[in-house]
Design a protein around this motif. Structure first.
Motif, mmCIF file in Angstrom:
data_model
loop_
_atom_site.group_PDB
_atom_site.id
_atom_site.type_symbol
_atom_site.label_atom_id
_atom_site.label_comp_id
_atom_site.label_asym_id
_atom_site.label_seq_id
_atom_site.Cartn_x
_atom_site.Cartn_y
_atom_site.Cartn_z
ATOM 1 N N SER A 64 0.855 -1.194 0.000
ATOM 2 C CA SER A 64 0.000 0.000 0.000
ATOM 3 C C SER A 64 0.890 1.243 0.000
ATOM 4 O O SER A 64 2.107 1.146 0.245
ATOM 5 C CB SER A 64 -0.888 0.034 1.252
ATOM 6 N N GLY A 65 0.260 2.387 -0.192
ATOM 7 C CA GLY A 65 0.994 3.646 -0.091
ATOM 8 C C GLY A 65 1.452 3.914 1.331
ATOM 9 O O GLY A 65 2.535 4.474 1.556
ATOM 10 N N THR A 66 0.632 3.513 2.286
ATOM 11 C CA THR A 66 0.997 3.702 3.697
ATOM 12 C C THR A 66 2.269 2.911 4.015
ATOM 13 O O THR A 66 3.194 3.426 4.654
ATOM 14 C CB THR A 66 -0.157 3.231 4.611
ATOM 15 N N ASP A 67 2.318 1.657 3.546
ATOM 16 C CA ASP A 67 3.523 0.853 3.759
ATOM 17 C C ASP A 67 4.716 1.444 3.012
ATOM 18 O O ASP A 67 5.847 1.392 3.506
ATOM 19 C CB ASP A 67 3.296 -0.585 3.288
ATOM 20 N N PHE A 185 4.540 5.998 -3.380
ATOM 21 C CA PHE A 185 3.351 6.069 -4.237
ATOM 22 C C PHE A 185 2.298 5.098 -3.721
ATOM 23 O O PHE A 185 2.623 4.032 -3.211
ATOM 24 C CB PHE A 185 3.698 5.698 -5.686
ATOM 25 N N SER A 186 1.035 5.475 -3.891
ATOM 26 C CA SER A 186 -0.092 4.599 -3.599
ATOM 27 C C SER A 186 -0.775 4.254 -4.912
ATOM 28 O O SER A 186 -0.917 5.115 -5.787
ATOM 29 C CB SER A 186 -1.098 5.318 -2.694
ATOM 30 N N PHE A 187 -1.180 3.010 -5.046
ATOM 31 C CA PHE A 187 -2.001 2.611 -6.199
ATOM 32 C C PHE A 187 -3.384 2.176 -5.735
ATOM 33 O O PHE A 187 -4.007 1.293 -6.330
ATOM 34 C CB PHE A 187 -1.299 1.490 -6.992
ATOM 35 N N GLY A 190 -8.607 4.566 -6.524
ATOM 36 C CA GLY A 190 -8.992 5.901 -6.988
ATOM 37 C C GLY A 190 -7.829 6.829 -7.315
ATOM 38 O O GLY A 190 -8.045 7.948 -7.770
ATOM 39 N N LYS A 191 -6.595 6.404 -7.100
ATOM 40 C CA LYS A 191 -5.452 7.282 -7.410
ATOM 41 C C LYS A 191 -5.269 7.409 -8.925
ATOM 42 O O LYS A 191 -5.865 6.655 -9.685
ATOM 43 C CB LYS A 191 -4.176 6.734 -6.745
ATOM 44 N N ASN A 192 -4.434 8.343 -9.371
ATOM 45 C CA ASN A 192 -4.293 8.559 -10.823
ATOM 46 C C ASN A 192 -3.862 7.281 -11.540
ATOM 47 O O ASN A 192 -4.277 7.030 -12.665
ATOM 48 C CB ASN A 192 -3.312 9.694 -11.123
HETATM 49 C C1 LIG Z 1 -3.690 7.608 -0.581
HETATM 50 C C2 LIG Z 1 -2.654 8.333 0.204
HETATM 51 C C3 LIG Z 1 -1.758 7.663 1.062
HETATM 52 C C4 LIG Z 1 -1.917 6.218 1.455
HETATM 53 O O1 LIG Z 1 -1.953 5.306 0.444
HETATM 54 P P1 LIG Z 1 -2.733 3.904 0.663
HETATM 55 O O2 LIG Z 1 -2.357 3.143 -0.567
HETATM 56 O O3 LIG Z 1 -4.178 4.188 0.770
HETATM 57 O O4 LIG Z 1 -2.168 3.280 1.893
HETATM 58 C C5 LIG Z 1 -0.754 8.404 1.665
HETATM 59 N N1 LIG Z 1 -0.631 9.726 1.463
HETATM 60 C C6 LIG Z 1 -1.483 10.404 0.678
HETATM 61 C C7 LIG Z 1 -1.284 11.873 0.496
HETATM 62 C C8 LIG Z 1 -2.530 9.735 0.039
HETATM 63 O O5 LIG Z 1 -3.392 10.436 -0.732
#
Ligand SMILES: *Cc1c(COP(=O)(O)O)cnc(C)c1O
Length: 374
Positions: A64-67, A185-187, A190-192
């Motif tokens: 994930s983006g958080t990870d 980066f998060s995928f 809903g991200k780009n």
């Molecule tokens: C979406 C997002 C994250 C987290 O990404 P996940 O894939 O949902 O864990 C972190 N920072 C920002 C600014 C985001 O928009």
């Protein structure tokens, strides 16, 4: 027949996926037959392609983006008690990653025009415990990176970009994700660039950072059964990597379409509400199109009643969120971030959003503001 106007969703990804479904399903069917679901050739290929897209020497797929943020912070050397400077108006994940890596979040207020970290306030927040500066490329526009990097370099600090909303954005012709020591980066769908589930990546041109994230995402294994450090399970799966590879080929075109929608809004809303400011040195990719107005609630209710989807990003800044009350902040600590929280409103934006629907959204906004008393 009813001549009620059609609703406008906040986000609609059907159009993106419809044409790609046969291609995605064909690779998934092959993966089902092969039975290789975690790691493997699709993941490795996506990592190479994502490194190239972000103009970094390496990219590491994670869960994930958080990870991506959390593992990158650890790879950059954040240890218990280290301070990480970031903006208070972001998705909560930015701050979760800091505390879960053992760091302490230190907030700096944001630029009133762009909602990204205000570099003029950065130096005053640096202490001897500061280790990383974590600017957020909020809404799809890079933060003021030259100043951030200059200050970081002068103080021996590392820079991690939160590029979770900025796939394909640019700063002075350089790619978001290639500006600091590492980028997350998060995928999220809903991200780009979105997966068909959860996924993220760390981009970096520092081989040591990339190597460390690779080890951390796989239980700290440096070789089979040798757990050199404590890691976690945050591997990218093959189904997501395969879908991401197919979608990545369209990302530039989708970002262009988002920019076209943003330009249509700009034309119609300039002088009506505060429209997003795109800095000359930036290429904004409009993950979100966020307007501001003191009567945000009036506009929000009118749009909602008209069947138009809107969003708030983010109505409570992280420093005032209950989960972070222990940091001891109070209203007024970061007035610009708080103003964005009170006045910001995210309008529908996605590739393929048609001009007549943009017209309708803007018509409802104008009407809401004309109809008010006094
Ligand atoms: C979406 C997002 C994250 C987290 O990404 P996940 O894939 O949902 O864990 C972190 N920072 C920002 C600014 C985001 O928009």
């Amino acid at each position: 027949m009813s001549d009620q106007p059609r609703p406008v969703p906040f986000m609609d990804l059907h159009g993106l996926h419809a044409g790609l479904a046969p291609e995605i399903l064909a690779v998934w069917e092959k993966l089902l037959r092969d039975g290789r679901f975690v790691g493997g050739a699709e993941v490795e290929a996506f990592e190479r392609e994502w490194a190239a897209f972000t103009r970094c020497s390496d990219a590491v797929g994670v869960g994930s983006g958080t990870d991506a943020l959390r593992l990158a912070l650890t790879a950059l050397g954040v240890r218990a008690g280290d301070e990480v400077i970031t903006a208070p108006n972001t998705f909560i994940a930015t701050v979760e990653a800091v505390t879960q890596a053992g760091g302490r979040p230190v907030f700096v207020d944001v630029d009133p025009d762009t909602a990204t970290l205000d570099a003029d306030r950065l130096e005053a927040a640096i202490t001897e415990r500061t280790r990383v500066i974590l600017p957020v490329h909020l809404y799809g526009q890079p933060a003021e990176m030259d100043r951030v990097l200059e200050i970081a370099t002068g103080r021996g600090l590392q820079v991690l970009e939160d590029a979770a909303q900025a796939h394909g954005a640019e700063y002075r012709g350089r790619s978001a994700g290639s500006l600091g020591q590492a980028a997350a980066f998060s995928f999220y769908p809903g991200k780009n660039l979105g997966a068909c589930g959860e996924a993220g990546a760390v981009s970096s041109s520092d081989p040591e950072v990339a190597r460390t994230v690779r080890v951390l995402r796989d239980h700290g294994q440096t070789s089979k059964n040798l757990h050199a450090v404590e890691g976690t399970n945050s591997r990218l799966d093959a189904l997501q990597a395969a879908a991401l590879r197919i979608k990545l080929r369209h990302l530039d075109e989708w970002n262009d379409q988002r920019r076209r929608v943003a330009a249509l809004y700009d034309e119609r809303l300039t002088g009506v509400v505060a429209t997003p400011v795109e800095r000359e040195e930036c290429r904004h990719v409009y993950h979100l199109y966020v307007i501001r107005h003191p009567e945000r609630e009036r506009i929000r209710e009118a749009l909602h009643s008209a069947g138009i989807g809107v969003g708030l990003h983010y109505p409570v800044p992280v420093h005032l969120t209950p989960a972070y009350a222990w940091l001891g902040h109070a209203p007024g600590d970061f007035p610009e971030a708080e103003r964005w929280a009170e006045q910001g409103l995210s309008l529908p934006i996605f590739p393929g959003l048609a001009e007549d629907r943009v017209d309708r959204v803007c018509g409802v906004i104008r009407q809401a503001l004309e109809g008010r008393q006094g």
